[in-house]
Design an enzyme around this catalytic site. Structure first.
Site, mmCIF file in Angstrom:
data_model
loop_
_atom_site.group_PDB
_atom_site.id
_atom_site.type_symbol
_atom_site.label_atom_id
_atom_site.label_comp_id
_atom_site.label_asym_id
_atom_site.label_seq_id
_atom_site.Cartn_x
_atom_site.Cartn_y
_atom_site.Cartn_z
ATOM 1 N N GLY A 1 -0.401 -5.550 -72.990
ATOM 2 C CA GLY A 1 0.231 -6.858 -72.823
ATOM 3 C C GLY A 1 1.906 -6.919 -73.314
ATOM 4 N N GLU B 1 3.669 -5.578 -70.613
ATOM 5 C CA GLU B 1 3.876 -6.575 -69.580
ATOM 6 C C GLU B 1 4.715 -7.551 -70.069
ATOM 7 O OE1 GLU B 1 -0.376 -6.799 -70.017
ATOM 8 O OE2 GLU B 1 -0.591 -6.218 -67.708
ATOM 9 N N GLU C 1 -4.974 0.402 -71.458
ATOM 10 C CA GLU C 1 -6.076 -0.328 -71.354
ATOM 11 C C GLU C 1 -7.327 0.570 -70.888
ATOM 12 O OE1 GLU C 1 -3.001 -1.366 -69.929
ATOM 13 O OE2 GLU C 1 -2.811 -3.496 -70.495
HETATM 14 N N1 CAA Z 1 -5.104 -5.743 -80.963
HETATM 15 C C1 CAA Z 1 -5.619 -6.044 -82.119
HETATM 16 N N2 CAA Z 1 -5.113 -5.310 -83.168
HETATM 17 C C2 CAA Z 1 -4.446 -4.268 -83.052
HETATM 18 C C3 CAA Z 1 -3.857 -3.862 -81.859
HETATM 19 C C4 CAA Z 1 -4.293 -4.642 -80.734
HETATM 20 N N3 CAA Z 1 -3.838 -4.481 -79.514
HETATM 21 N N4 CAA Z 1 -3.131 -2.664 -81.742
HETATM 22 C C5 CAA Z 1 -3.020 -2.400 -83.078
HETATM 23 N N5 CAA Z 1 -3.846 -3.319 -83.718
HETATM 24 C C6 CAA Z 1 -4.160 -3.297 -85.212
HETATM 25 C C7 CAA Z 1 -5.034 -2.141 -85.626
HETATM 26 O O1 CAA Z 1 -6.345 -2.541 -85.575
HETATM 27 C C8 CAA Z 1 -4.533 -1.856 -87.178
HETATM 28 O O2 CAA Z 1 -5.284 -2.972 -87.830
HETATM 29 P P1 CAA Z 1 -6.228 -2.752 -89.364
HETATM 30 O O3 CAA Z 1 -5.081 -2.276 -89.970
HETATM 31 O O4 CAA Z 1 -6.712 -4.295 -89.532
HETATM 32 O O5 CAA Z 1 -7.054 -1.662 -88.745
HETATM 33 C C9 CAA Z 1 -3.052 -2.346 -87.058
HETATM 34 O O6 CAA Z 1 -2.930 -2.854 -85.784
HETATM 35 C C10 CAA Z 1 -2.247 -0.999 -87.352
HETATM 36 O O7 CAA Z 1 -2.734 -0.098 -86.022
HETATM 37 P P2 CAA Z 1 -3.158 1.226 -86.228
HETATM 38 O O8 CAA Z 1 -3.642 1.561 -87.542
HETATM 39 O O9 CAA Z 1 -4.046 1.644 -85.041
HETATM 40 O O10 CAA Z 1 -1.552 2.047 -85.983
HETATM 41 P P3 CAA Z 1 -1.325 3.534 -85.598
HETATM 42 O O11 CAA Z 1 0.083 3.527 -85.814
HETATM 43 O O12 CAA Z 1 -2.315 4.451 -86.083
HETATM 44 O O13 CAA Z 1 -1.651 3.663 -83.841
HETATM 45 C C11 CAA Z 1 -1.491 2.403 -81.704
HETATM 46 C C12 CAA Z 1 -0.761 2.661 -83.178
HETATM 47 C C13 CAA Z 1 -1.312 3.753 -81.012
HETATM 48 C C14 CAA Z 1 -0.458 1.220 -80.979
HETATM 49 C C15 CAA Z 1 -2.911 1.863 -81.796
HETATM 50 O O14 CAA Z 1 -2.950 0.954 -82.739
HETATM 51 C C16 CAA Z 1 -3.341 1.299 -80.470
HETATM 52 O O15 CAA Z 1 -3.772 2.292 -79.741
HETATM 53 N N6 CAA Z 1 -3.449 -0.005 -80.346
HETATM 54 C C17 CAA Z 1 -4.154 -0.527 -79.088
HETATM 55 C C18 CAA Z 1 -3.100 -0.507 -77.993
HETATM 56 C C19 CAA Z 1 -3.742 -0.879 -76.628
HETATM 57 O O16 CAA Z 1 -4.730 -0.372 -76.266
HETATM 58 N N7 CAA Z 1 -3.078 -2.067 -75.963
HETATM 59 C C20 CAA Z 1 -3.801 -2.726 -74.856
HETATM 60 C C21 CAA Z 1 -4.657 -3.995 -75.296
HETATM 61 S S1 CAA Z 1 -5.339 -4.752 -73.971
HETATM 62 C C22 CAA Z 1 -4.172 -5.558 -73.158
HETATM 63 O O17 CAA Z 1 -3.180 -5.665 -73.492
HETATM 64 C C23 CAA Z 1 -4.893 -6.262 -71.934
HETATM 65 C C24 CAA Z 1 -3.666 -7.052 -71.069
HETATM 66 O O18 CAA Z 1 -3.332 -6.480 -70.109
HETATM 67 C C25 CAA Z 1 -3.187 -8.098 -71.325
#
Ligand code: CAA
Length: 257
Positions: free
Chosen positions: A108, A111, A131
């Site tokens: 997102g 996006e 995703e």
């Molecule tokens: N949703 C909720 N929480 C999130 C998040 C997300 N998308 N991305 C990061 N966070 C949170 C983590 O859970 C973490 O929280 P805690 O400290 O409470 O555990 C905090 O943010 C820091 O994140 P990381 O410890 O994971 O940080 P990192 O530097 O090791 O990694 C990252 C960074 C690669 C961005 C990793 O956080 C990640 O992969 N995030 C998810 C990315 C993702 O999959 N996005 C797509 C979401 S679905 C979507 O967006 C659908 C749509 O089209 C609308």
């Protein structure tokens, strides 16, 4: 709790919205998106504001929709939640939106950047639609806008493998406008905003609508809207001033009238 900060004093005619959930890498939960929609609606009505910049922080523009908020939901929960209606309203903002991106712009977050009209990024920015890694797919325009911006095969690779691309790759692919050192990304966005905000806001908004229409319609219909908006600009004092200033070899002074 408020998850966005709005600063309308960043520069004359420019408003800055900062996404502010730093501990969650600005994950876009429902509350943040509603606040963003409401702020944009207000700024869109404010004649003092010509251009709106959306930014995050150095580490993250936004790491996507809030996975924790969605994880346990059923299809019916998601349908009732109707999160994308907020996105629809954001998309209808008439004033130009500039995304100033540093760090993660994922899911997102990518996006949201693509919903903006221009994107300025720091060298550290990473764009992606990951995703697929969590068993779903983009839901806020990623499959459509990314494909139109960078082409089918590149979009397919990003969407099917979850691969991130660097700011430089995003620039090379035509996804973003500019890459600058991290300490300059906001300044670069403000500088772009300043240039646009010096133009007639009426002409700018008519032009934005017409460019965006090219994504939504066939060429014939797009050309009809373009022509209507072109003629509509002649109802403004700014058009008379702009053309007269050209003839008199002086700089135009636009009033938004
Ligand atoms: N949703 C909720 N929480 C999130 C998040 C997300 N998308 N991305 C990061 N966070 C949170 C983590 O859970 C973490 O929280 P805690 O400290 O409470 O555990 C905090 O943010 C820091 O994140 P990381 O410890 O994971 O940080 P990192 O530097 O090791 O990694 C990252 C960074 C690669 C961005 C990793 O956080 C990640 O992969 N995030 C998810 C990315 C993702 O999959 N996005 C797509 C979401 S679905 C979507 O967006 C659908 C749509 O089209 C609308």
């Amino acid at each position: 709790m408020e998850f966005i900060n709005v600063n309308s004093a960043i520069d004359t005619r420019i408003a800055l919205i900062q996404l502010n959930r730093p501990n969650e890498l600005n994950a876009l939960n429902l509350q943040l998106m509603s606040e963003l929609r409401d702020a944009l609606k207000e700024l869109d009505k404010d004649d003092n504001v010509h251009v709106i910049i959306i930014t995050g922080n150095e580490k993250a523009f936004a790491a996507g929709a809030d996975i924790k908020q969605m994880a346990g939901k059923t299809t019916i929960d998601m349908w009732k939640m109707d999160q994308f209606s907020t996105w629809e309203q954001i998309r209808k903002t008439k004033k130009p939106l500039i995304a100033a991106v540093s760090g993660f712009a994922l899911g997102g977050g990518c996006e949201l950047a693509m919903t903006c009209d221009l994107v300025v990024a720091s060298e550290t920015a990473k764009f992606g639609q990951p995703e697929i890694n969590i068993g779903v797919m983009p839901g806020a325009g990623g499959t459509q806008r990314l494909t139109k911006a960078i082409g089918k095969v590149r979009a397919m690779e990003m969407v099917l493998t979850g691969k991130f691309i660097s700011a430089q790759e995003a620039l090379d692919y035509g996804l973003i406008n500019k890459v600058v050192p991290v300490e300059l990304y906001l300044e670069a966005a403000v500088s772009l905003a300043k240039k646009i905000s010096s133009m007639s806001p009426i002409a700018v908004q008519l032009a934005k609508e017409a460019v965006n229409r090219s994504f939504e319609t066939h060429l014939d219909q797009g050309l009809i809207l373009e022509r209507k908006n072109f003629y509509l600009a002649f109802a403004s004092e700014d058009q008379k001033e702009g053309m007269q200033a050209f003839i008199e070899k002086r700089k135009a002074v636009f009033k938004g009238k």
